[in-house]
Motif scaffolding. Structure first.
Motif, PDB file in Angstrom:
ATOM      1  N   GLU A  27       0.949  -1.172  -0.122  1.00 28.23           N
ATOM      2  CA  GLU A  27      -0.096  -0.046  -0.185  1.00 28.23           C
ATOM      3  C   GLU A  27       0.998   1.226   0.150  1.00 28.23           C
ATOM      4  O   GLU A  27       0.570   2.197  -0.607  1.00 28.23           O
TER       5      GLU A  27
ATOM      6  N   HIS B  49      -0.047 -11.608  -2.089  1.00 20.03           N
ATOM      7  CA  HIS B  49      -0.680 -11.360  -1.026  1.00 20.03           C
ATOM      8  C   HIS B  49      -2.060 -11.867  -1.121  1.00 20.03           C
ATOM      9  O   HIS B  49      -2.509 -12.249   0.048  1.00 20.03           O
ATOM     10  N   LYS B  50      -2.867 -11.749  -2.243  1.00 19.75           N
ATOM     11  CA  LYS B  50      -4.149 -12.185  -2.278  1.00 19.75           C
ATOM     12  C   LYS B  50      -4.197 -13.582  -2.075  1.00 19.75           C
ATOM     13  O   LYS B  50      -5.025 -14.224  -1.281  1.00 19.75           O
TER      14      LYS B  50
ATOM     15  N   GLY C 134     -10.722  -8.575   2.380  1.00 16.05           N
ATOM     16  CA  GLY C 134      -9.727  -8.594   1.286  1.00 16.05           C
ATOM     17  C   GLY C 134     -10.579  -9.148  -0.140  1.00 16.05           C
ATOM     18  O   GLY C 134     -10.441  -8.395  -1.189  1.00 16.05           O
TER      19      GLY C 134
ATOM     20  N   HIS D 281     -10.755  -3.653   5.464  1.00 19.65           N
ATOM     21  CA  HIS D 281      -9.632  -4.110   5.546  1.00 19.65           C
ATOM     22  C   HIS D 281      -8.564  -3.277   5.989  1.00 19.65           C
ATOM     23  O   HIS D 281      -7.315  -3.386   6.695  1.00 19.65           O
TER      24      HIS D 281
ATOM     25  N   HIS E  47     -13.140  -2.501   1.647  1.00 24.20           N
ATOM     26  CA  HIS E  47     -11.824  -1.871   1.570  1.00 24.20           C
ATOM     27  C   HIS E  47     -11.617  -1.011   2.796  1.00 24.20           C
ATOM     28  O   HIS E  47     -10.603  -1.271   3.605  1.00 24.20           O
TER      29      HIS E  47
ATOM     30  N   TYR F 251       0.716  -8.093  -5.322  1.00 23.54           N
ATOM     31  CA  TYR F 251      -0.638  -8.066  -4.906  1.00 23.54           C
ATOM     32  C   TYR F 251      -1.133  -9.447  -5.158  1.00 23.54           C
ATOM     33  O   TYR F 251      -1.919  -9.909  -4.328  1.00 23.54           O
TER      34      TYR F 251
HETATM   35  C1  HEM Z   1      -5.041 -12.706   6.643  1.00 28.30           C
HETATM   36  C2  HEM Z   1      -5.171 -12.240   5.705  1.00 28.30           C
HETATM   37  C3  HEM Z   1      -4.828 -10.737   5.552  1.00 28.30           C
HETATM   38  C4  HEM Z   1      -4.326  -9.791   6.106  1.00 28.30           C
HETATM   39  C5  HEM Z   1      -3.762  -9.919   7.361  1.00 28.30           C
HETATM   40  C6  HEM Z   1      -4.203  -8.650   5.154  1.00 28.30           C
HETATM   41  C7  HEM Z   1      -3.402  -7.447   5.421  1.00 28.30           C
HETATM   42  C8  HEM Z   1      -3.461  -6.229   4.787  1.00 28.30           C
HETATM   43  C9  HEM Z   1      -3.053  -4.928   5.159  1.00 28.30           C
HETATM   44  C10 HEM Z   1      -2.553  -4.504   6.657  1.00 28.30           C
HETATM   45  C11 HEM Z   1      -3.113  -4.128   4.085  1.00 28.30           C
HETATM   46  C12 HEM Z   1      -2.690  -2.594   4.039  1.00 28.30           C
HETATM   47  C13 HEM Z   1      -3.892  -1.797   4.100  1.00 28.30           C
HETATM   48  C14 HEM Z   1      -3.747  -0.353   4.657  1.00 28.30           C
HETATM   49  O1  HEM Z   1      -2.597   0.027   4.720  1.00 28.30           O
HETATM   50  O2  HEM Z   1      -4.740   0.501   4.197  1.00 28.30           O
HETATM   51  C15 HEM Z   1      -3.554  -4.983   3.074  1.00 28.30           C
HETATM   52  C16 HEM Z   1      -3.735  -4.363   1.585  1.00 28.30           C
HETATM   53  C17 HEM Z   1      -4.375  -5.070   0.681  1.00 28.30           C
HETATM   54  N1  HEM Z   1      -4.908  -6.424   0.634  1.00 28.30           N
HETATM   55 FE1  HEM Z   1      -4.553  -7.450   2.372  1.00 28.30          FE
HETATM   56  N2  HEM Z   1      -4.523  -8.805   3.926  1.00 28.30           N
HETATM   57  C18 HEM Z   1      -5.056 -10.050   3.880  1.00 28.30           C
HETATM   58  C19 HEM Z   1      -5.847 -10.590   3.131  1.00 28.30           C
HETATM   59  C20 HEM Z   1      -6.204 -10.368   1.746  1.00 28.30           C
HETATM   60  C21 HEM Z   1      -6.846 -11.034   0.530  1.00 28.30           C
HETATM   61  C22 HEM Z   1      -7.361 -12.273   0.841  1.00 28.30           C
HETATM   62  C23 HEM Z   1      -7.182 -10.122  -0.305  1.00 28.30           C
HETATM   63  C24 HEM Z   1      -7.572 -10.362  -1.679  1.00 28.30           C
HETATM   64  C25 HEM Z   1      -8.108 -11.375  -1.948  1.00 28.30           C
HETATM   65  C26 HEM Z   1      -6.301  -8.865   0.018  1.00 28.30           C
HETATM   66  C27 HEM Z   1      -6.275  -7.713  -0.752  1.00 28.30           C
HETATM   67  C28 HEM Z   1      -5.504  -6.503  -0.489  1.00 28.30           C
HETATM   68  C29 HEM Z   1      -5.261  -5.645  -1.337  1.00 28.30           C
HETATM   69  C30 HEM Z   1      -5.800  -5.380  -2.663  1.00 28.30           C
HETATM   70  C31 HEM Z   1      -4.618  -4.568  -0.480  1.00 28.30           C
HETATM   71  C32 HEM Z   1      -4.218  -3.371  -1.262  1.00 28.30           C
HETATM   72  C33 HEM Z   1      -5.316  -2.112  -1.120  1.00 28.30           C
HETATM   73  C34 HEM Z   1      -5.059  -1.022  -1.814  1.00 28.30           C
HETATM   74  O3  HEM Z   1      -3.950  -0.736  -2.608  1.00 28.30           O
HETATM   75  O4  HEM Z   1      -5.891  -0.225  -1.363  1.00 28.30           O
HETATM   76  N3  HEM Z   1      -5.726  -8.939   1.279  1.00 28.30           N
HETATM   77  N4  HEM Z   1      -3.774  -6.255   3.293  1.00 28.30           N
END
Ligand code: HEM
Length: 183
Positions: A34, A45-46, A101, A147, A144, A42
């Protein structure tokens, strides 16, 4: 396998560390992505986040079957209540972070492929190459917000949880931390 006074059992211990360390890794990667717009991470992570649900759901079922372990040592009732509240928050977070997410990706039209295996489709915008059209913008936005806020709340919860574990080990000198390590 199951719990005794001195050990929480191999299932509880393995699920705790597998889910906990993967969760912390995903938090770090999410924040890094981010902050630096590292789009190349991405998909990773996903994929890992979605797969983690395969451990999180059985873990939650297991937790409710076994109940929360009673605290070792003689922590005050207020400290025990705080510890329990943080444990519930972390358990809820392990479910809500992947689900939110998935909501933002799937409803947002970005799609989800777990290590290349398509789960939810993309919705490319034909008039704007490289852009996508949300399937449901409102639900994607809900995902969003959960998350983003959830990520910040989880940092606080993890730090409180860690501080509690270290206090039990180094100040109270009881078995709370050791029984989560030794089966
Ligand atoms: C235990 C599972 C997960 C944890 C702990 C986690 C944690 C995080 C964190 C802390 C961020 C940064 C958010 C911010 O600073 O605003 C993030 C960003 C993101 N996560 Fe996750 N996430 C997880 C699972 C997922 C899954 C399953 C997906 C999608 C299928 C996903 C998609 C994304 C995306 C697309 C972003 C970037 C958002 C943006 O660019 O605005 N995450 N995640």
């Amino acid at each position: 396998m199951t719990r005794t006074h001195d050990s929480l059992g191999a299932v509880t211990i393995s699920l705790h560390w597998l889910v906990g360390l993967t969760f912390i890794g995903l938090m770090a990667l999410g924040i890094y992505m981010e902050e630096t717009h590292a789009y190349e991470f991405y998909d990773l992570h996903k994929s890992i986040g979605a797969l983690l649900l395969l451990l999180v759901v059985p873990r939650i079922v297991w937790r409710f079957m076994q109940g929360f372990p009673a605290a070792d040592g003689d922590a005050s009732p207020a400290a025990q209540k705080l510890a329990k509240a943080v444990q519930y928050l972390l358990l809820a977070g392990t479910l809500l972070m992947p689900v939110s997410g998935i909501m933002m990706s799937a409803f947002g039209g970005h799609g989800l492929a777990v290590f290349g295996m398509g789960i939810f489709p993309e919705n490319p915008d034909p008039s704007n190459p490289g852009e996508v059209i949300p399937f449901n913008g409102a639900l994607a936005q809900v995902g969003h917000v959960i998350h983003g806020l959830g990520g910040k709340l989880m940092i606080l919860a993890i730090l409180l949880h860690l501080a509690g574990a270290l206090k039990h080990h180094f100040i109270d000198k009881d078995k709370t931390l050791v029984r989560m390590v030794k089966p």
